[in-house]
Design a protein around this motif. Structure first.
Motif, short mmCIF file in Angstrom:
data_model
loop_
_atom_site.label_atom_id
_atom_site.label_comp_id
_atom_site.label_asym_id
_atom_site.label_seq_id
_atom_site.Cartn_x
_atom_site.Cartn_y
_atom_site.Cartn_z
N HIS A 31 34.42 37.78 43.35
CA HIS A 31 35.75 37.76 43.99
C HIS A 31 36.55 36.63 43.39
CE1 HIS A 31 34.16 40.25 47.32
NE2 HIS A 31 33.05 39.59 47.06
N PHE A 32 37.84 36.87 43.25
CA PHE A 32 38.77 35.78 42.93
C PHE A 32 39.69 35.66 44.13
CE2 PHE A 32 37.70 37.26 38.62
CZ PHE A 32 37.26 36.07 38.09
N THR A 38 36.17 40.75 33.40
CA THR A 38 35.38 39.91 34.32
C THR A 38 33.90 40.12 34.07
OG1 THR A 38 37.13 40.12 35.95
CG2 THR A 38 35.01 39.33 36.73
N LEU A 39 33.52 41.38 33.87
CA LEU A 39 32.11 41.68 33.61
C LEU A 39 31.63 40.92 32.37
CD1 LEU A 39 29.53 43.33 34.08
CD2 LEU A 39 30.54 45.18 32.76
N LEU A 40 32.41 40.99 31.29
CA LEU A 40 32.02 40.30 30.07
C LEU A 40 31.97 38.79 30.28
CD1 LEU A 40 33.79 42.17 27.11
CD2 LEU A 40 31.70 42.72 28.35
N LYS A 41 32.94 38.29 31.01
CA LYS A 41 32.99 36.84 31.21
C LYS A 41 31.83 36.36 32.09
CE LYS A 41 37.82 36.05 30.27
NZ LYS A 41 39.18 36.07 30.82
N LEU A 42 31.41 37.18 33.03
CA LEU A 42 30.25 36.80 33.85
C LEU A 42 29.00 36.76 32.98
CD1 LEU A 42 30.75 38.79 37.19
CD2 LEU A 42 31.07 36.36 36.80
N ILE A 43 28.86 37.76 32.12
CA ILE A 43 27.68 37.79 31.25
C ILE A 43 27.68 36.57 30.32
CG2 ILE A 43 26.52 39.06 29.40
CD1 ILE A 43 27.63 41.65 30.66
N ARG A 84 31.17 32.38 37.21
CA ARG A 84 29.90 32.50 37.92
C ARG A 84 30.01 33.65 38.91
NH1 ARG A 84 27.08 30.57 35.12
NH2 ARG A 84 26.72 28.38 35.30
N GLN A 85 29.00 34.50 38.98
CA GLN A 85 29.08 35.65 39.89
C GLN A 85 28.84 35.23 41.33
OE1 GLN A 85 26.44 34.73 38.37
NE2 GLN A 85 24.57 35.59 39.19
N ASP A 86 29.29 36.05 42.27
CA ASP A 86 29.04 35.78 43.68
C ASP A 86 27.75 36.43 44.12
OD1 ASP A 86 31.43 34.35 44.02
OD2 ASP A 86 32.55 36.22 44.17
N SER A 87 27.39 37.54 43.48
CA SER A 87 26.13 38.19 43.82
C SER A 87 25.61 38.91 42.59
CB SER A 87 26.34 39.19 44.97
OG SER A 87 27.29 40.16 44.57
N GLY A 88 24.30 39.23 42.61
CA GLY A 88 23.70 39.96 41.52
C GLY A 88 23.08 39.06 40.47
N THR A 89 22.44 39.69 39.48
CA THR A 89 21.74 38.94 38.44
C THR A 89 22.06 39.49 37.06
OG1 THR A 89 19.84 40.41 38.57
CG2 THR A 89 19.76 38.40 39.91
N ILE A 90 21.88 38.65 36.06
CA ILE A 90 22.05 39.07 34.66
C ILE A 90 20.82 38.57 33.89
CG2 ILE A 90 23.50 38.92 32.61
CD1 ILE A 90 25.74 37.91 34.59
N HIS A 91 20.17 39.46 33.19
CA HIS A 91 19.02 39.07 32.37
C HIS A 91 19.23 39.46 30.92
CE1 HIS A 91 17.02 38.87 36.29
NE2 HIS A 91 16.17 38.04 35.70
#
Lengths: 346, 541
Positions: B16-17, B48-53, B58-65
């Motif tokens: 969220h922003f 946003t997806l690319l920037k989170l990866i 920083r994401q509010d929920s979820g994980t990236i591996h």
């Protein structure tokens, strides 16, 4: 490491070594008046060059040079006054104290960006000055007197100043030609992009902040040795910060020799020439700064280089032309051989 | 926890922003050496997806591996060093450094410094080898995009993320960009693309993920996605995919020789016409510093006409806009508006005459509300009541601006911001509206809506000068087209003369070898423009 940014990077180093040796030797020859002037100029040079590394190469525009001059000066003076240790130890203690201060402050200061960093450093300098003024052990508002017979003077002090300035110049060369300097410049140009390419931003900024505050503190010790009596208004005054900025900006921010030129121009043109007219001097300094920022934002040194090339060289090739200002970057077709440049600057 | 052939796994990612949900429960698994595209309307959360990866946000929920390594708690520089690189939508070169040094930064930050030959190979791969020692400042758009990709590649990524690297490229430039990505992918790099240009997606990727309002709405091969009803509705729209949104209805003009090659330069001057023309440019040259970006340019815009100016990056289009509105001074020639010589008139006085300029890049005031933005577009002296009337007129063209009157402009999607930018220009009640690249970076549906609005605005009698890179769209609406190439006119005439790709390519980048010997000043029968003041085209399809 095999690839160097600029070929022939050894000749600046050799030139610096030669200049250091010559200046060092001059310490035994010159008369005391000239030596005293030399110490002043060399201290200015070290402080301006430290500011140049931080702001010109690292993009961290500090207004807090005075804080580190004061820390270095007071650390050296208090060590001499309160302990029986000799001046060489005071010379070591000054940069260590300045670096400790910057390390302590970096946690807060390096979180600030752009103008906020400048304001933060200014606040630190002013706060430190107020602190010293109210600190009895450090002499309060009247300051401390360094035992004059325990510190170097004359030729020896000059030689010490030469070494300090040479150290500052060497650091500048390192900032200009090393891979570290390249990464620092990347952070200056675009911080998020640099981080996105794997550059540890905070660590690099700290690595620029520490040695530059150390150099500034070292210059502070030399100033304390020269002044003998140091006071909050004398070594912690905001004038040190402003002079560092003015000298570097006038000479050429982000260049190696710009600050050298800037120190000479500002000191001889303003500080010295208008010693009796303090107020007028401030006004002229302000006007000069505005003029430089408006008409030669890169400073006098790059302008001189450009003018010399124009006069001596046959015709500037691509990339050696006049330093570009930020006008009209987009949407211009690059000139090619088939389409000669239509309008040429005189 | 991941199968060994998975390069990157994203699970339940949310962000969220403020009050705006940018991403909500996005899952994505990318196999090694796969090429995946993420598409969706503006504001869908792609960037946003690319920037989170990449760790920028920083994401509010979820994980990236990445493989088995968890990325989402690491700072951006660590993520880059682990092998995830992001090339940004807007190139962010280190201005003070040379192209070579720009690339070296990426190389030295992750792993051993790049040796000469390796660096040379990379520069050659990105076709930057001849420009290696130039300051990054001097590059033009296509080269800046190449540099952005080269820098990302220099970090030796396992996963390369490309955020709209093809945006703003046309014709041959687009081919070259596609070719570069294909070569990089061919080397075994996993590629994640965010892209609006359908061709790039179609030609490069195996799998497409469609986002809308931060949620995945479809996933499949490019062909499957193109047929998906929901995707068509929210993203592709009607005009976007056909590519034939060109003015088929346009009657062939009777003057057959539209591309008359004039060797006598003086003949290229605009013939003197009626004083009724909104804008007349007569042999205008302008530029910056030592460089001329626009040379001997002539154009006339009749009342109620839509004239489009096309051209590759750096052709001089934005310079033309600047020259018209007065931010770029003209060196030679004469500019006349409404019968008055405005060549030396300052910017604000030109604006008062009724020349409105909608700048490239929207330039809305992000912290102000939509209504406040609009109010700023009206002249200061205008009575309050009149401001309200004009605002209502803008609202009829862009109803969404009425719905969102109280919203902060910066929180709207790109398409809505562009509508606001056009609406703000309309608040000046102009006789001519200059639009610079208004479709850049917008989803096909958003472009549909904008162009429909342009037609409406034009129907109210406002002449429009459309500066575009989106050739098909612009040609679909205009009466008259001009193609600029390196600051000179390379084509002038009706849109039908540019429908063929070969013609277009020739006008954009110069004809193949046979023509180059002639110092061509292709004029168009400028008479077509002045001779037919009324629009002869049909409505855009």
């Amino acid at each position: 490491m095999t690839l160097t940014t600029v070929p022939r990077r050894w000749w600046p180093t050799s030139a610096l070594l030669l200049a250091t040796v010559v200046c060092f030797a001059l310490g035994g020859v010159l008369d005391s008046g000239t030596l005293d002037l030399g110490v002043t100029l060399l201290c200015y040079l070290a402080i301006a060059q430290a500011w140049n590394i931080l702001a010109g190469f690292g993009g961290l525009v500090s207004l807090g040079s005075a804080a580190f001059v004061a820390t270095g000066g007071y650390a050296a003076a208090l060590l001499l006054v309160h302990t029986g240790l000799g001046w060489p130890l005071a010379v070591v203690a000054a940069p260590v104290a300045a670096m400790l201060l910057s390390l302590l402050l970096s946690a807060a200061l390096l979180r600030l960006r752009g103008d906020y960093f400048s304001i933060g450093t200014l606040a630190v300098a002013i706060a430190l000055q107020a602190l010293i003024r109210n600190w009895a052990w450090a002499g309060g508002a009247s300051g401390v007197t360094v035992p004059a017979d325990a510190v170097p003077s004359g030729g020896n002090l000059f030689q010490l100043a030469v070494l300090v300035a040479a150290l500052a110049m060497a650091l500048t060369l390192y900032a200009r030609y090393s891979d570290f300097g390249l990464r620092l410049a990347a952070i200056r140009d675009n911080e998020p992009a640099a981080a996105g390419l794997g550059v540890a931003v905070r660590r690099h900024q700290l690595a620029a902040l520490l040695p530059t505050s150390g150099i500034t503190g070292l210059a502070g010790a030399v100033i304390a040795f020269q002044f003998i009596v140091i006071s909050p208004d004398g070594v912690a005054g905001v004038a040190w910060s402003l002079n560092a900025v003015l000298m570097t900006v006038v000479g050429g921010t982000g260049t190696i020799l710009g600050p050298v030129l800037g120190v000479a121009v500002v000191y001889y043109g303003l500080t010295r020439g208008l010693q009796s007219e303090q107020t007028l001097s401030l006004v002229i300094e302000g006007v000069l700064l505005i003029g430089i920022v408006r008409f030669a934002p890169q400073g006098v040194w790059p302008l001189l280089c450009w003018a010399t090339r124009r006069l001596l060289g046959p015709r500037p090739g691509p990339g050696t032309g006049r330093p570009v200002t930020d006008r009209g970057k987009k949407d211009e077709p690059a000139p090619t051989a088939s389409e000669p440049v239509a309008v040429d600057a005189v | 926890m991941n199968s060994s052939d998975t390069a990157l796994t994203v699970r339940g990612l949310g962000k969220h922003f403020g009050g705006v949900t940018a991403l909500d429960g996005v899952d994505l698994a990318v196999r090694r050496a796969e090429a995946v595209a993420v598409i969706g309307p503006n504001g869908a959360g792609k960037s946003t997806l690319l920037k989170l990866i990449a760790g920028v946000h920083r994401q509010d929920s979820g994980t990236i591996h990445l493989g088995d390594r968890r990325l989402d708690r690491l700072p951006p520089h660590r993520i880059t060093r682990l092998g995830v690189a992001l090339a940004h939508q807007v190139p962010r070169p280190f201005h003070g450094l040379t192209v070579r040094d720009n690339v070296r930064i990426g190389a030295m930050a992750a792993g051993p410094p790049m040796r000469g030959p390796e660096l040379a190979d990379l520069l050659a791969l990105c076709q930057l080898d001849t420009k290696a020692d130039r300051p990054a400042d001097s590059l033009r758009v296509l080269d800046l995009k190449r540099l952005e990709v080269a820098r990302a590649l220099a970090t030796r990524p396992q996963v390369l993320m490309l955020d709209e690297v093809a945006a703003g490229l046309v014709g041959r430039e687009l081919d070259e960009a596609i070719d570069l990505i294909r070569r990089v992918h061919g080397l075994g790099t996993t590629v994640i693309l965010v892209e609006h240009i359908e061709r790039v997606v179609r030609e490069l990727v195996d799998r497409v993920l469609v986002l809308n309002w931060g949620r995945p709405i479809a996933e499949g091969t490019p062909a499957e996605i193109a047929l998906d009803e929901e995707v068509r509705a929210v993203y592709l729209g009607d005009g976007g995919s056909s590519g034939g949104g060109a003015p088929a209805a346009n009657p062939r003009d009777d003057s057959q020789d539209m591309k008359v090659v004039e060797q006598d330069a003086s003949a290229s001057a605009v013939p003197h016409g009626t004083d009724g023309d909104v804008l007349i440019l007569d042999n205008v040259s302008s530029g910056y510093g030592d460089m001329l970006a626009l040379r001997d340019f002539s154009l006339r815009v009749a009342p109620g006409q839509i004239v489009t100016v096309l051209g590759a990056n750096g052709a001089g289009k934005s310079t033309l806009c600047g020259t018209l509105v007065g931010t770029v001074g003209s060196r030679t020639g004469r500019i006349t508006a409404f019968g008055r010589d405005i060549t030396r008139l300052p910017v604000h006085e030109r604006a008062r005459l009724g020349i409105a300029y909608c700048q490239e890049g929207r330039r809305v005031f992000g912290d102000l509300t939509v209504a406040e933005n609009l109010r700023l577009g009206a002249p200061l002296s205008l009575p309050r009541g009149e401001v309200g009337t004009r605002m209502e007129r803008v609202h009829t063209v862009f109803p969404v601006l009425a719905e969102r009157a109280g919203q902060r402009a910066g929180t709207m999607s790109g398409g809505q911001q562009q509508m606001l930018a056009v609406g703000r220009a309309l608040m000046a009640d102009p006789a001519v509206l200059i639009c610079d690249e208004i479709s850049l970076g917008l989803a096909p549906v958003a472009i549909d809506a904008l162009y429909q609005a342009l037609a409406e605005i034009n129907a109210q009698g406002v002449a429009i000068l459309l500066v575009e890179q989106n050739v098909k769209r612009a040609l679909g609406i205009c009466d008259h087209g001009v193609v600029l190439s390196r600051g000179r006119v390379s084509y002038r005439g009706g849109p039908e003369g540019l429908l063929d790709d070969a013609d277009l390519d020739a006008a954009y980048f110069g004809a193949p070898a046979s023509d180059t010997s002639v110092p061509t000043t292709v004029t168009a029968a400028a008479t077509t423009a002045s001779g037919s003041p009324a629009r002869t085209t049909g409505e855009p399809s």
